[in-house]
Design a protein around this motif. Structure first.
Motif, PDB file in Angstrom:
ATOM      1  N   UNK A  54       0.827  -1.199   0.000  1.00 17.34           N
ATOM      2  CA  UNK A  54       0.000   0.000   0.000  1.00 17.34           C
ATOM      3  C   UNK A  54       0.870   1.261   0.000  1.00 17.34           C
ATOM      4  N   UNK A  55       1.971   1.223   0.729  1.00 17.28           N
ATOM      5  CA  UNK A  55       2.914   2.348   0.718  1.00 17.28           C
ATOM      6  C   UNK A  55       3.419   2.607  -0.685  1.00 17.28           C
ATOM      7  N   UNK A  56       3.771   1.540  -1.383  1.00 20.97           N
ATOM      8  CA  UNK A  56       4.324   1.685  -2.727  1.00 20.97           C
ATOM      9  C   UNK A  56       3.270   2.156  -3.725  1.00 20.97           C
ATOM     10  N   UNK A  57       2.033   1.751  -3.534  1.00 21.64           N
ATOM     11  CA  UNK A  57       0.966   2.280  -4.395  1.00 21.64           C
ATOM     12  C   UNK A  57       0.839   3.787  -4.195  1.00 21.64           C
ATOM     13  N   UNK A  58       0.884   4.228  -2.956  1.00 20.19           N
ATOM     14  CA  UNK A  58       0.819   5.666  -2.678  1.00 20.19           C
ATOM     15  C   UNK A  58       2.012   6.394  -3.300  1.00 20.19           C
ATOM     16  N   UNK A  59       3.183   5.777  -3.286  1.00 24.33           N
ATOM     17  CA  UNK A  59       4.359   6.381  -3.934  1.00 24.33           C
ATOM     18  C   UNK A  59       4.084   6.638  -5.415  1.00 24.33           C
ATOM     19  N   UNK A  60       3.517   5.637  -6.086  1.00 22.63           N
ATOM     20  CA  UNK A  60       3.249   5.775  -7.523  1.00 22.63           C
ATOM     21  C   UNK A  60       2.165   6.818  -7.759  1.00 22.63           C
ATOM     22  N   UNK A  61       1.150   6.839  -6.912  1.00 20.93           N
ATOM     23  CA  UNK A  61       0.089   7.842  -7.061  1.00 20.93           C
ATOM     24  C   UNK A  61       0.639   9.258  -6.948  1.00 20.93           C
ATOM     25  N   UNK A  62       1.584   9.477  -6.051  1.00 19.82           N
ATOM     26  CA  UNK A  62       2.173  10.816  -5.926  1.00 19.82           C
ATOM     27  C   UNK A  62       2.897  11.218  -7.209  1.00 19.82           C
ATOM     28  N   UNK A  63       3.542  10.274  -7.852  1.00 22.68           N
ATOM     29  CA  UNK A  63       4.227  10.587  -9.112  1.00 22.68           C
ATOM     30  C   UNK A  63       3.213  10.889 -10.212  1.00 22.68           C
ATOM     31  N   UNK A  64       2.131  10.126 -10.258  1.00 19.15           N
ATOM     32  CA  UNK A  64       1.088  10.373 -11.261  1.00 19.15           C
ATOM     33  C   UNK A  64       0.462  11.748 -11.036  1.00 19.15           C
ATOM     34  N   UNK A  65       0.137  12.051  -9.789  1.00 21.63           N
ATOM     35  CA  UNK A  65      -0.507  13.326  -9.484  1.00 21.63           C
ATOM     36  C   UNK A  65       0.431  14.500  -9.679  1.00 21.63           C
ATOM     37  N   UNK A  66       1.729  14.242  -9.641  1.00 22.28           N
ATOM     38  CA  UNK A  66       2.697  15.330  -9.753  1.00 22.28           C
ATOM     39  C   UNK A  66       3.038  15.723 -11.167  1.00 22.28           C
ATOM     40  N   UNK A  67       2.530  14.990 -12.137  1.00 20.13           N
ATOM     41  CA  UNK A  67       2.820  15.348 -13.526  1.00 20.13           C
ATOM     42  C   UNK A  67       1.633  16.061 -14.147  1.00 20.13           C
ATOM     43  N   UNK A  68       1.913  17.013 -15.010  1.00 16.78           N
ATOM     44  CA  UNK A  68       0.861  17.739 -15.710  1.00 16.78           C
ATOM     45  C   UNK A  68       0.656  17.232 -17.129  1.00 16.78           C
ATOM     46  N   UNK A  69       1.411  16.207 -17.509  1.00 19.30           N
ATOM     47  CA  UNK A  69       1.274  15.670 -18.867  1.00 19.30           C
ATOM     48  C   UNK A  69      -0.141  15.118 -19.063  1.00 19.30           C
ATOM     49  N   UNK A  70      -0.712  15.323 -20.233  1.00 18.91           N
ATOM     50  CA  UNK A  70      -2.079  14.838 -20.472  1.00 18.91           C
ATOM     51  C   UNK A  70      -2.165  13.316 -20.539  1.00 18.91           C
ATOM     52  N   UNK A  71      -1.052  12.652 -20.880  1.00 18.70           N
ATOM     53  CA  UNK A  71      -1.057  11.195 -20.970  1.00 18.70           C
ATOM     54  C   UNK A  71       0.029  10.638 -20.061  1.00 18.70           C
ATOM     55  N   UNK A  72      -0.338   9.714 -19.203  1.00 16.07           N
ATOM     56  CA  UNK A  72       0.617   9.062 -18.314  1.00 16.07           C
ATOM     57  C   UNK A  72       0.654   7.575 -18.658  1.00 16.07           C
TER      58      UNK A  72
END
Length: 499
Positions: A54-72
């Motif tokens: 669960x910690x690692x999922x949250x890590x990935x979510x922070x990276x996704x939320x931190x990008x402004x690119x329209x496609x991830x």
């Protein structure tokens, strides 16, 4: 602009993507190479015991939320596919594609431990779980193959992998992945590293077998690539991997078609007459007629096969066809279903085969002193027990497009299911091996290893070649060469039975 979030295998961090990240950035993409909590070596060691999946999922979510690119594009390598799948399930609206890089397909409720390839390592890690579990130490330099093939790695790359590896927090491997299904409709790309024994062709075969878990792979938005290297393409072929990831983001790649009539359900290449058939449990006897006792040929199907495959192998035309062919020549043809659904099931499948043989030999219509065993595809590994110490009643072992050594991705340690080693105990036992010209490379190399070992110990091996033949040629190659090969193999095997 596209953003790539790269999540790597256990014991590693963002450093493993250095060359690939540079190549992606050079193309204009944004790149986030994740170093997950607890995976930054000495600097992060204090947080390692508390981190879990669960910690690692949250890590990935922070990276996704931190990008402004329209496609991830999320890329999960090995263990990394679990936090990637969890993040995609929670942010499906942000994700353009999920890339499985030499990684399995985790399901809701699966702990990452379930997809660790090495069975012995899975058992070891499972035993280390619990509230007092300590971080799992990284592999030694010679131990990385337990996580996947190291083919293609230079000594320098292997040294780097070993030097920078970090202990893995135990909860990241043992905590079950929880998925709501919100991300199940996202486009997917599978990248197979073929030196480990996986490939797009194998995936197509599994889809054709009717595994319901894999039907989704035929979605036309899903694509597939093969890389001719081991489990660490970011270190062994970073340029090729960079190109594949860019192409995946663009929706390119091979597509797996929805199966029509798979090869294993197509008619047998020979016209053979019907014969009496009797079913007992998982075993069918195809009888030559009245009289006897008759010699017998036991046909052992391959695998691993999904547990829900219907019809089961003993009803496939290829096996009923072979069974009728030997019945026509005066031997009982035996088809059976064994329970090889996962590489870890080989011991259980071996027990099923042994039980079937005992049942057949005890039948009064069978001459128990004249029996042949005929193995197909992944069932070839099951021939090792019989080659290593052939009983006196075993008159012949046959192998058709066999797999003769465990594939690296199967994670099978030990030497029991290794026919190339077992053949040294075969003595003068005849072996009839049907070899197809267009065999898959990962299978062909195991056959050549077996033949070399057989030659070294002067084993009695007859090779029946199928020019232009493919794996499963009986249902695929409607050629005279295919029919001749079947006839020759059937007559050779029954000839060794004395009938």
């Amino acid at each position: 602009m596209t953003a790539f979030v790269l999540v790597s295998e256990a014991h590693t961090g963002g450093w493993v993507w250095r060359e690939v990240a540079a190549g992606l950035r050079a193309s204009g993409a944004e790149v986030c190479a994740a170093t997950l909590t607890g995976m930054d070596g000495d600097r992060d060691r204090g947080r390692a015991p508390e981190a879990d999946l669960e910690t690692h999922i949250e890590d990935v979510l922070r990276l996704v939320d931190g990008t402004e690119a329209p496609e991830v594009v999320l890329v999960g390598h090995g263990y990394g596919i679990h936090p990637v799948a969890g993040a995609a399930d929670r942010r499906p609206e942000r994700i353009a594609r999920v890339v499985h890089l030499d990684a399995g397909i985790p399901e809701d409720g699966d702990p990452p431990l379930a997809l660790v390839p090495d069975a012995a390592l899975r058992e070891l890690l499972h035993g280390a779980s619990g509230p007092d579990a300590r971080p799992v130490p990284p592999p030694s330099r010679d131990g990385w193959q337990r996580w996947g093939s190291t083919a293609g790695l230079t000594d320098e790359a292997l040294d780097r992998l070993t030097r920078l590896a970090a202990p893995q927090p135990p909860g990241t491997l043992t905590r079950p992945l929880r998925l709501t299904g919100a991300g199940s409709g996202l486009p997917v790309t599978g990248v197979f590293c073929t030196a480990g024994g996986t490939s797009t062709a194998l995936a197509e075969d599994m889809v054709a077998l009717g595994d319901p878990r894999l039907v989704r792979l035929t979605d036309p938005r899903n694509t597939f690539f093969d890389l001719g290297t081991g489990h660490w393409p970011m270190l062994s072929v970073p340029g090729e991997l960079t190109d594949v990831l860019l192409r995946a983001a663009a929706g390119e790649g091979h597509r797996i078609p929805a199966p029509e009539q798979p090869g294993h359900l197509r008619p047998f290449p020979l016209d053979v007459p019907e014969c009496p058939r009797e079913r007992t449990g998982r075993v069918d006897l195809h009888l030559p007629g009245t009289g006897g006792p008759w010699p017998a040929v036991v046909f052992v199907h391959g695998g691993p096969l999904p547990a829900g495959v219907r019809p089961t192998p003993r009803d496939w035309p290829v096996f009923t066809g072979y069974a009728r062919s030997v019945a026509e020549l005066g031997a009982v043809g035996v088809t059976l279903d064994h329970r090889l659904h996962d590489p870890a099931d080989y011991p259980r499948a071996a027990e099923d085969v042994a039980e079937a043989v005992a049942l057949v030999r005890a039948d009064p219509r069978v001459d128990g002193d004249r029996v042949a065993l005929w193995f197909f595809s992944g069932g070839g590994l099951l021939s090792a027990d019989w080659l290593a110490a052939p009983p006196p009643w075993l008159r012949c072992v046959a192998e058709t497009y066999p797999v003769m050594a465990p594939l690296p991705s199967w994670g099978m340690g030990g030497s029991r299911f290794r026919p190339a080693e077992a053949v040294r105990g075969a003595g003068r036992l005849p072996v009839v091996l049907t070899r197809v010209e267009l065999e898959r490379p990962e299978f062909a190399v195991t056959v050549e290893e077996f033949l070399a070992a057989a030659k070294d110990c002067d084993a009695r091996v007859e090779v029946v070649d199928v020019p232009g033949g493919h794996h499963g040629f009986e249902g695929i190659d409607r050629t005279e060469e295919a029919r001749l090969a079947v006839r020759r193999a059937v007559r050779s095997v029954t000839g060794h039975l004395g009938g």
